[in-house]
Write a protein that holds these residues in place. Structure first.
Motif, PDB file in Angstrom:
ATOM      1  N   SER A  10       0.835  -1.201   0.000  1.00 26.38           N
ATOM      2  CA  SER A  10       0.000   0.000   0.000  1.00 26.38           C
ATOM      3  C   SER A  10       0.873   1.255   0.000  1.00 26.38           C
ATOM      4  O   SER A  10       2.100   1.185  -0.007  1.00 26.38           O
ATOM      5  N   GLY A  11       0.210   2.404   0.068  1.00 26.89           N
ATOM      6  CA  GLY A  11       0.918   3.685   0.088  1.00 26.89           C
ATOM      7  C   GLY A  11       1.698   3.949   1.371  1.00 26.89           C
ATOM      8  O   GLY A  11       2.403   4.969   1.470  1.00 26.89           O
ATOM      9  N   THR A  33      -7.280  -1.423   4.523  1.00 28.76           N
ATOM     10  CA  THR A  33      -8.479  -0.579   4.556  1.00 28.76           C
ATOM     11  C   THR A  33      -9.434  -0.808   3.396  1.00 28.76           C
ATOM     12  O   THR A  33     -10.626  -0.606   3.529  1.00 28.76           O
ATOM     13  N   TRP A  34      -8.866  -1.204   2.248  1.00 31.13           N
ATOM     14  CA  TRP A  34      -9.706  -1.323   1.056  1.00 31.13           C
ATOM     15  C   TRP A  34     -10.427  -2.666   0.979  1.00 31.13           C
ATOM     16  O   TRP A  34     -11.217  -2.908   0.079  1.00 31.13           O
ATOM     17  N   GLY A  50     -10.302   7.008   6.834  1.00 32.21           N
ATOM     18  CA  GLY A  50     -10.120   5.553   6.878  1.00 32.21           C
ATOM     19  C   GLY A  50      -9.067   5.074   5.895  1.00 32.21           C
ATOM     20  O   GLY A  50      -9.156   3.973   5.352  1.00 32.21           O
ATOM     21  N   GLN A  51      -8.070   5.878   5.628  1.00 36.41           N
ATOM     22  CA  GLN A  51      -7.039   5.522   4.641  1.00 36.41           C
ATOM     23  C   GLN A  51      -5.682   5.317   5.301  1.00 36.41           C
ATOM     24  O   GLN A  51      -5.349   5.982   6.283  1.00 36.41           O
ATOM     25  N   VAL A  52      -4.921   4.413   4.683  1.00 37.85           N
ATOM     26  CA  VAL A  52      -3.487   4.312   4.993  1.00 37.85           C
ATOM     27  C   VAL A  52      -2.746   4.978   3.847  1.00 37.85           C
ATOM     28  O   VAL A  52      -3.247   4.982   2.718  1.00 37.85           O
ATOM     29  N   PRO A  53      -1.587   5.592   4.098  1.00 36.40           N
ATOM     30  CA  PRO A  53      -0.890   5.669   5.371  1.00 36.40           C
ATOM     31  C   PRO A  53      -1.475   6.757   6.286  1.00 36.40           C
ATOM     32  O   PRO A  53      -1.886   7.813   5.824  1.00 36.40           O
ATOM     33  N   GLU A  65      -1.833  11.708   4.481  1.00 38.87           N
ATOM     34  CA  GLU A  65      -1.370  12.062   3.134  1.00 38.87           C
ATOM     35  C   GLU A  65       0.102  11.648   2.948  1.00 38.87           C
ATOM     36  O   GLU A  65       1.024  12.231   3.527  1.00 38.87           O
ATOM     37  N   SER A  66       0.258  10.647   2.086  1.00 38.37           N
ATOM     38  CA  SER A  66       1.579  10.045   1.882  1.00 38.37           C
ATOM     39  C   SER A  66       2.659  11.076   1.545  1.00 38.37           C
ATOM     40  O   SER A  66       3.762  11.033   2.104  1.00 38.37           O
ATOM     41  N   ALA A 109      -6.886   6.103  -6.508  1.00 41.16           N
ATOM     42  CA  ALA A 109      -7.098   4.838  -5.787  1.00 41.16           C
ATOM     43  C   ALA A 109      -8.517   4.773  -5.212  1.00 41.16           C
ATOM     44  O   ALA A 109      -9.139   3.705  -5.177  1.00 41.16           O
ATOM     45  N   TRP A 110      -9.015   5.894  -4.776  1.00 41.48           N
ATOM     46  CA  TRP A 110     -10.334   5.929  -4.137  1.00 41.48           C
ATOM     47  C   TRP A 110     -11.428   5.433  -5.100  1.00 41.48           C
ATOM     48  O   TRP A 110     -12.380   4.776  -4.701  1.00 41.48           O
ATOM     49  N   ASP A 113     -10.421   1.448  -6.406  1.00 36.87           N
ATOM     50  CA  ASP A 113     -10.719   0.395  -5.430  1.00 36.87           C
ATOM     51  C   ASP A 113     -12.204   0.037  -5.422  1.00 36.87           C
ATOM     52  O   ASP A 113     -12.575  -1.068  -5.066  1.00 36.87           O
ATOM     53  N   ARG A 117     -18.278   3.941  -6.106  1.00 35.58           N
ATOM     54  CA  ARG A 117     -18.305   5.191  -5.327  1.00 35.58           C
ATOM     55  C   ARG A 117     -18.716   6.372  -6.197  1.00 35.58           C
ATOM     56  O   ARG A 117     -19.124   7.408  -5.698  1.00 35.58           O
ATOM     57  N   TYR A 164       8.735   6.974  -3.544  1.00 36.93           N
ATOM     58  CA  TYR A 164       7.307   7.192  -3.785  1.00 36.93           C
ATOM     59  C   TYR A 164       6.913   6.670  -5.173  1.00 36.93           C
ATOM     60  O   TYR A 164       5.977   5.880  -5.319  1.00 36.93           O
TER      61      TYR A 164
HETATM   62  N1  LIG Z   1      -4.352  10.761  -0.574  1.00 38.31           N
HETATM   63  C1  LIG Z   1      -3.988   9.617   0.212  1.00 38.31           C
HETATM   64  C2  LIG Z   1      -4.489   8.355  -0.489  1.00 38.31           C
HETATM   65  C3  LIG Z   1      -4.333   7.134   0.394  1.00 38.31           C
HETATM   66  C4  LIG Z   1      -5.073   5.922  -0.151  1.00 38.31           C
HETATM   67  O1  LIG Z   1      -5.806   5.994  -1.142  1.00 38.31           O
HETATM   68  N2  LIG Z   1      -4.861   4.784   0.533  1.00 38.31           N
HETATM   69  C5  LIG Z   1      -5.549   3.559   0.168  1.00 38.31           C
HETATM   70  C6  LIG Z   1      -4.637   2.352   0.301  1.00 38.31           C
HETATM   71  S1  LIG Z   1      -3.251   2.384  -0.788  1.00 38.31           S
HETATM   72  C7  LIG Z   1      -6.683   3.349   1.149  1.00 38.31           C
HETATM   73  O2  LIG Z   1      -6.484   3.377   2.360  1.00 38.31           O
HETATM   74  N3  LIG Z   1      -7.898   3.139   0.625  1.00 38.31           N
HETATM   75  C8  LIG Z   1      -9.103   2.963   1.379  1.00 38.31           C
HETATM   76  C9  LIG Z   1     -10.119   4.022   1.046  1.00 38.31           C
HETATM   77  O3  LIG Z   1      -9.819   5.053   0.441  1.00 38.31           O
HETATM   78  O4  LIG Z   1     -11.274   3.816   1.416  1.00 38.31           O
HETATM   79  C10 LIG Z   1      -2.486   9.570   0.448  1.00 38.31           C
HETATM   80  O5  LIG Z   1      -1.738  10.061  -0.410  1.00 38.31           O
HETATM   81  O6  LIG Z   1      -2.044   9.095   1.497  1.00 38.31           O
END
Ligand SMILES: N[C@@H](CCC(=O)N[C@@H](CS)C(=O)NCC(=O)O)C(=O)O
Length: 214
Positions: A10-11, A33-34, A50-53, A65-66, A109-110, A113, A117, A164
């Protein structure tokens, strides 16, 4: 100790890679999370998206935000030279491309995945994904066209931008397509993939399993 809500592949991986290079101890709270609603809810305690990282500093402060996390940690450890400093002539392009990877590429990714949505029609989902993949490939191409790399993207020193791009280019539409869209960066990410300092790390956190390039 730093705590990172993260997941294999993941990110969170570029951040974990950076901390590995720095030798800074950290704890990963694994959260896919996904795929896993309970994991998502765990992350939501720190990050309502609810996102990683999601990074939690020893003080309890949360950073999401990565790109922001990578920039912040690189600035905190200037001696490691993993990012151009404030007065470095590469600073502007560094900030430009860190933000670009996050905003123009990773942000999709949002939708990728779960295309539902943004549409109520599951018939449209495959086309939405295809068009996103095309856009991502175009964005990699436009970036590649505008950079003048050395051994690495910003010159001859490895930076968090290389980590990255190395990780985000492994997400769909995957590496084989990235190599074609971004031939200059293709060489660079291959170097980062095989950096001996990260061999064990990649095997654990983003393994090069059979067919990984697709
Ligand atoms: N803008 C965020 C994007 C993070 C992201 O999309 N993470 C994904 C995993 S790689 C996630 O947690 N997805 C679950 C969701 O968005 O519901 C970043 O740069 O950290």
């Amino acid at each position: 100790m730093l705590k990172i809500f993260g997941a294999v592949g993941s990110g969170s991986v570029p951040i974990e890679a950076m901390l590995t290079l720095l030798g800074v101890p950290y704890e990963v709270i694994e959260a896919v999370t996904w795929e896993d609603e309970a994991a998502r809810e765990r992350v939501e305690t720190a990050n309502p998206l609810g996102q990683v990282p999601t990074l939690v500093l020893p003080s309890g402060e949360v950073i999401t935000e990565s790109a922001a996390i990578l920039i912040y940690l690189a600035d905190l450890h200037p001696q490691a030279r993993l990012a151009p400093g404030l007065n470095d002539p590469n600073r502007a392009q560094y900030l430009r491309w860190m933000t670009y990877v996050s905003a123009a590429i990773y942000a999709f990714a949002w939708i990728k995945d779960d295309p539902m949505r943004i549409t109520a029609s599951d018939k449209l989902a495959p086309e939405i994904i295809d068009r996103i993949h095309d856009r991502i490939a175009d964005c990699w191409h436009m970036m590649d066209d505008q950079i003048t790399p050395g051994r690495y993207i910003l010159g001859d020193e490895l930076s968090v931008l290389d980590l990255y791009v190395t990780v985000i280019s492994r997400f769909a539409p995957w590496r084989s397509r990235f190599y074609k869209s971004a031939p200059k960066m293709a060489e660079i990410v291959r170097q980062v993939d095989t950096d001996p300092r990260l061999n064990e790390f990649w095997a654990k956190r983003f393994p090069f399993d059979e067919g990984w390039e697709r």
